[in-house]
Structures are given as C-alpha cells and as structure tokens.
Write a protein that holds these residues in place. Sequence first.
Motif, PDB file in Angstrom:
ATOM      1  N   ASN A   1       1.043  -1.092  -0.082  1.00 55.51           N
ATOM      2  CA  ASN A   1       0.115   0.336  -0.133  1.00 55.51           C
ATOM      3  C   ASN A   1       0.995   1.396   0.066  1.00 55.51           C
ATOM      4  OD1 ASN A   1       0.737   0.105   2.643  1.00 55.51           O
ATOM      5  ND2 ASN A   1      -0.980  -0.792   3.622  1.00 55.51           N
ATOM      6  N   GLN A   2       0.259   2.303  -0.027  1.00 54.29           N
ATOM      7  CA  GLN A   2       1.312   3.710   0.019  1.00 54.29           C
ATOM      8  C   GLN A   2       1.824   4.075   1.207  1.00 54.29           C
ATOM      9  OE1 GLN A   2      -1.707   6.458  -1.446  1.00 54.29           O
ATOM     10  NE2 GLN A   2      -1.935   5.988  -3.640  1.00 54.29           N
ATOM     11  N   GLU A   3       1.630   3.302   2.284  1.00 51.50           N
ATOM     12  CA  GLU A   3       2.230   3.320   3.520  1.00 51.50           C
ATOM     13  C   GLU A   3       3.617   2.607   3.710  1.00 51.50           C
ATOM     14  OE1 GLU A   3       1.366   5.629   5.889  1.00 51.50           O
ATOM     15  OE2 GLU A   3      -0.563   5.764   4.940  1.00 51.50           O
ATOM     16  N   ASN A   4       3.829   1.806   2.670  1.00 52.23           N
ATOM     17  CA  ASN A   4       5.179   0.930   2.734  1.00 52.23           C
ATOM     18  C   ASN A   4       6.142   2.032   2.476  1.00 52.23           C
ATOM     19  OD1 ASN A   4       6.432   0.423  -0.048  1.00 52.23           O
ATOM     20  ND2 ASN A   4       4.204   0.613  -0.704  1.00 52.23           N
ATOM     21  N   PRO A   5       7.526   1.557   3.185  1.00 56.33           N
ATOM     22  CA  PRO A   5       8.412   2.554   3.124  1.00 56.33           C
ATOM     23  C   PRO A   5       9.198   2.431   1.530  1.00 56.33           C
ATOM     24  CG  PRO A   5       9.256   0.468   4.117  1.00 56.33           C
ATOM     25  CD  PRO A   5       7.806   0.567   3.712  1.00 56.33           C
ATOM     26  N   PHE A   6       8.856   2.049   0.747  1.00 52.44           N
ATOM     27  CA  PHE A   6       9.289   1.972  -0.775  1.00 52.44           C
ATOM     28  C   PHE A   6       8.528   2.747  -1.807  1.00 52.44           C
ATOM     29  CE2 PHE A   6      10.460  -2.142   1.244  1.00 52.44           C
ATOM     30  CZ  PHE A   6      11.865  -1.825   1.473  1.00 52.44           C
ATOM     31  N   CYS A   7       7.373   3.088  -1.058  1.00 52.66           N
ATOM     32  CA  CYS A   7       6.302   3.924  -2.139  1.00 52.66           C
ATOM     33  C   CYS A   7       7.174   5.226  -2.389  1.00 52.66           C
ATOM     34  CB  CYS A   7       5.225   4.311  -1.341  1.00 52.66           C
ATOM     35  SG  CYS A   7       3.940   5.041  -2.510  1.00 52.66           S
ATOM     36  N   ARG A   8       7.100   5.588  -3.786  1.00 54.02           N
ATOM     37  CA  ARG A   8       7.824   6.694  -4.307  1.00 54.02           C
ATOM     38  C   ARG A   8       6.916   7.930  -4.077  1.00 54.02           C
ATOM     39  NH1 ARG A   8      13.028   6.316  -6.483  1.00 54.02           N
ATOM     40  NH2 ARG A   8      13.342   4.087  -6.833  1.00 54.02           N
ATOM     41  N   PHE A   9       5.557   7.798  -4.099  1.00 61.63           N
ATOM     42  CA  PHE A   9       4.630   8.733  -3.974  1.00 61.63           C
ATOM     43  C   PHE A   9       4.289   9.396  -2.798  1.00 61.63           C
ATOM     44  CE2 PHE A   9       3.658   6.313  -8.017  1.00 61.63           C
ATOM     45  CZ  PHE A   9       4.189   7.166  -8.986  1.00 61.63           C
ATOM     46  N   LYS A  10       5.082   9.838  -1.976  1.00 61.27           N
ATOM     47  CA  LYS A  10       4.762  10.605  -0.776  1.00 61.27           C
ATOM     48  C   LYS A  10       5.481  11.854  -0.621  1.00 61.27           C
ATOM     49  CE  LYS A  10       5.468   5.969   1.581  1.00 61.27           C
ATOM     50  NZ  LYS A  10       6.276   5.386   2.424  1.00 61.27           N
ATOM     51  N   ALA A  11       4.941  12.594   0.322  1.00 57.99           N
ATOM     52  CA  ALA A  11       5.236  14.058   0.368  1.00 57.99           C
ATOM     53  C   ALA A  11       5.132  14.656   1.758  1.00 57.99           C
ATOM     54  CB  ALA A  11       4.253  14.923  -0.649  1.00 57.99           C
TER      55      ALA A  11
ATOM     56  N   GLN B   1      10.112  13.975  16.737  1.00 60.22           N
ATOM     57  CA  GLN B   1      11.260  13.160  17.186  1.00 60.22           C
ATOM     58  C   GLN B   1      11.148  11.999  16.196  1.00 60.22           C
ATOM     59  OE1 GLN B   1      12.225  12.335  21.056  1.00 60.22           O
ATOM     60  NE2 GLN B   1      14.284  11.583  20.502  1.00 60.22           N
ATOM     61  N   ASN B   2      10.093  11.264  16.119  1.00 59.27           N
ATOM     62  CA  ASN B   2      10.256  10.214  15.351  1.00 59.27           C
ATOM     63  C   ASN B   2       9.472  10.367  14.093  1.00 59.27           C
ATOM     64  OD1 ASN B   2      10.663   8.033  17.648  1.00 59.27           O
ATOM     65  ND2 ASN B   2       9.206   9.310  18.400  1.00 59.27           N
ATOM     66  N   ALA B   3       9.983   9.988  12.779  1.00 56.05           N
ATOM     67  CA  ALA B   3       9.427  10.199  11.515  1.00 56.05           C
ATOM     68  C   ALA B   3       8.240   9.124  11.530  1.00 56.05           C
ATOM     69  CB  ALA B   3      10.426   9.774  10.599  1.00 56.05           C
ATOM     70  N   PRO B   4       6.969   9.592  10.583  1.00 52.48           N
ATOM     71  CA  PRO B   4       5.956   8.881  10.464  1.00 52.48           C
ATOM     72  C   PRO B   4       6.296   7.630   9.891  1.00 52.48           C
ATOM     73  CG  PRO B   4       5.529  10.907   9.978  1.00 52.48           C
ATOM     74  CD  PRO B   4       6.819  10.979  10.186  1.00 52.48           C
ATOM     75  N   ALA B   5       5.512   6.574   9.717  1.00 56.24           N
ATOM     76  CA  ALA B   5       5.645   5.522   9.040  1.00 56.24           C
ATOM     77  C   ALA B   5       5.720   5.388   7.799  1.00 56.24           C
ATOM     78  CB  ALA B   5       4.369   4.427   9.534  1.00 56.24           C
ATOM     79  N   GLY B   6       6.802   5.031   7.044  1.00 50.48           N
ATOM     80  CA  GLY B   6       6.980   5.111   5.701  1.00 50.48           C
ATOM     81  C   GLY B   6       7.585   6.278   5.288  1.00 50.48           C
TER      82      GLY B   6
END
Length: 451
Positions: free
Chosen positions: A109-119, A242-247
């Motif tokens: 899904n778009q929450e996976n860390p390898f998804c390119r379409f994140k902003a 302090q902690n980055a969101p998932a993905g």
Amino acid sequence: TVAAQQEGPEFNSTIRPGSFCVEFACSPRAHLMSCDMFYLSFPWPGGLFGQQAGQNQSTQLYQQVTALSAPTLLGDERDSILAKWNQLQAYWGTGKGYYSNNNPPVEFNQENPFCRFKAVGYSCIPMSKDEDGLVVLILNKKEADVRAQQQQLVESLHKILGNNQTLTVNVEGVKALSNDQTEVIIYLVERSPNGTSKRIPASTLFSYLEQTNIKAQLTQIGVAMSVTRTELSPAQLKQLLQNAPAGVDPIIWEQAKVDNPDPEKLIPVPMVGFKELLRRLQIQEQMTKQHQTRVDIISNDISELQKNQATTVAKIAQYKRKLMDLSHRVLQVLIKQEIQRKSGYAIQVDEEHLRVQLDTIQSELNAPTQFKGRLNELMSQIRMQNHFGAVRSEERYSVDADLLREIRQHLKQQQEGLSHLISVIKDDLEDIKLIEHGLSDSGHMRGGILS
C-alpha cells in the motif's frame, strides 16, 4: 514553493525508504482540520503495544525486502522478473508481492517505505486550549445547506446531549471543505444556578461525542467525523517531531523540520498518495478563493468609504459657506440692534476714538501711494499672469514618446537617403567629367591627323 528530489530506479539490498519528497508551505488556516486529524491518528511509540508494533513492522519490512530483492516463488530466472514486478508495485504503492510458496503475499500500500509517491507538507499547529472547548464537526453537506439549517443543527445537537437546560450549544464558525463537506466548529456552555457560566472542555465534549450510541445519532444528522482542536504540550510536540511517521525516510523528515518556514506555528505532516496531495491542493485553492472574496469585500468597503468621504467633504464645504452667511447675517442683525439701542444717545468717547481709527485706516487704504496703489498693481499683475498663462496653455502641446521616436527614425532615414543621393550625383559628375575629358582628347587627336 515545491522542491522535489528523486533517486534512480536502482534497487539493492540496502534500500532507502521514502525516495520521493515534495515539500511546500500551505495556508495555515486552510489545514487546521488535517493537522488535528494527524495528531489523533499518529501512533505514540513506547510501552508493550509499541514493542509489539515494532516487531510486526520489522517482520513486514523483512517480507517486503524479500519480495523486492530475492523472491523464491518459481526457483528460476523468472524470480528476477517477479522481483522487478514487486519493485514496481512497491514503488507505486498498490498490489501484492509474491515471494514464497509457503508464505502469503505481501500487501503493498502507499504506507510502505518503498512507495515513491510521498510528500511532506506543513499544517498549522492548533493554538486553542482545552478550556476553550472547540470541537470540529465534519458534515456531509454543502455550506449553504448547513447555514440554512444551522438552527436545526443546534437543536439536534442539544437533543443528542440530553436536552439539558443548563447546556447551550454555540457555533463558533462554518467553513466549506472539498467534496461538498462543511466544517462546523462548536463549543458547549454550561450555566450554573447562581448565574455563572463556563465552557465544557474540548476533551470532555469529544469523549462524549465519540461514544458508540452518540456517534450513531450524529451520523443520522450528517456528521461524518468529530475532531478536537487543542494545542499540544511542548513534550508532546517534541515527541511527535522526534520520530518520523511510518513509511517516511528519517532523513527527509529531518530535512522537512529544517525547512519549516515557521516552526512556532507550522508542523510537518506526511502526505501519501496523489489523493492527499490533491486534497491539499483543493483546500489551498478554496482558501485562495475565500481570501479573494474577502479582498473584494474590503475593496468594495474602501470604495464606499471613499464615496462617503467625498460626500462628507462636500457637505463640510457647504456648511462652511452656510456658516459664513449666517455669521454675516448675525453681524448685520447685531449692527441694527446696536443702532436701535443707541438711538437718541450722544456719541460716547470710546465710539469717537473708534470712528477716528476707522477713518484713519480708510484714508490709508485709499491713499494712491499706499496700500490701495499696491493692491491695484498686484491685481493688474495677477490679471496679466493669468492672461499669459491661458495663452501659453492654449499653445502648449506634447508629443508621444513612441511617435517622437518614429519621427526621429523617419528623419534619419531621409537624411541617409539624401546623403546617398548626393554621393550618387557626385559619382555621376565625376563620370561626366571623365567622359568630357576623353572626348576632348579624341578631338585633339583627330585634328592632328587631319592636319
């Protein structure tokens, strides 16, 4: 301002998640709702549940890496093609990744860390306190319908709250959202028997509205979601940043915090997928339209004020003229009254002194070499200047700069043409002289031969 950074499509065993980043600053007022929703849905790390979630995330990440780098589903060279297909699905953020016959496929899904379409964008930090009691209700209705039925909505909410006579539902504001939704901000006021009143805290009201039976009643009147709007403590805000969101790549998250245009008022929030980006864009466009509408209203108000100012100035000038006329009339009335009052009495000493002073001033004004002569001279000079000024203003003219440039260019071309014509005439004259000289020489030669 949009800044994009994208890596190449290569894939290896050391994968960096979050390889596409779009950063932009949006209108703070346009994204208060999304900012609050982000606070409510963001997981707080730590504790037993946090450890279990971390273990599950590690297992899921291992499965995703296996599906993207070394699937063993077919046992031949087709596994490399499957790995590239899984990589494409992971980059896109949709599909299933098959990697083993013994394990179920991995959901991409778009929450996976390898998804390119994140902003990463920025939303406004809520500044209201819990004591203000502000709660946001998202209704699946248009703004015009909500405003038309606002009183009915208040009565329905009061009925849902138990028809308590000591409680009053108040609407703080109504704002249109995308997808024909409307944001309604409410707060609850409780009045005590002694006449004092206080607001119900936002957390208390939100907890009551989140009950199952209450949510069902809210759904019946068109409420899709309820959100609190309260500020975070410095400790909560620090832990959140302090902690980055998932993905989201921690490096990109840190860069987003560094690029924050106003850390005191804005907070970075993740945006996953084109739908979220489109939603933010629609909200931005909607807020721009609202700002333009407000600017138009202010412009109309300024125009109306300018008209009122011009009317007021004209009235003031009219009242000044009227005041002067009335002053002259009052002075004439006083003179006549004083004459009637002094009628039959002899002229007093002070009146005689005043008459002598007035006669002296009158004689000085009428003297040819004194003030009267100078006044006549000044009046004649003023008339002469006005006459010459009118004559000069009638003879005055102006030429447009572009027209003057064209005239200058035309005259230059005429001058060049005349110069070229003169040079041609000179060349022709020289040729004529040469011909005449040749003719004269040939005539002499003929004469010598004949002789």
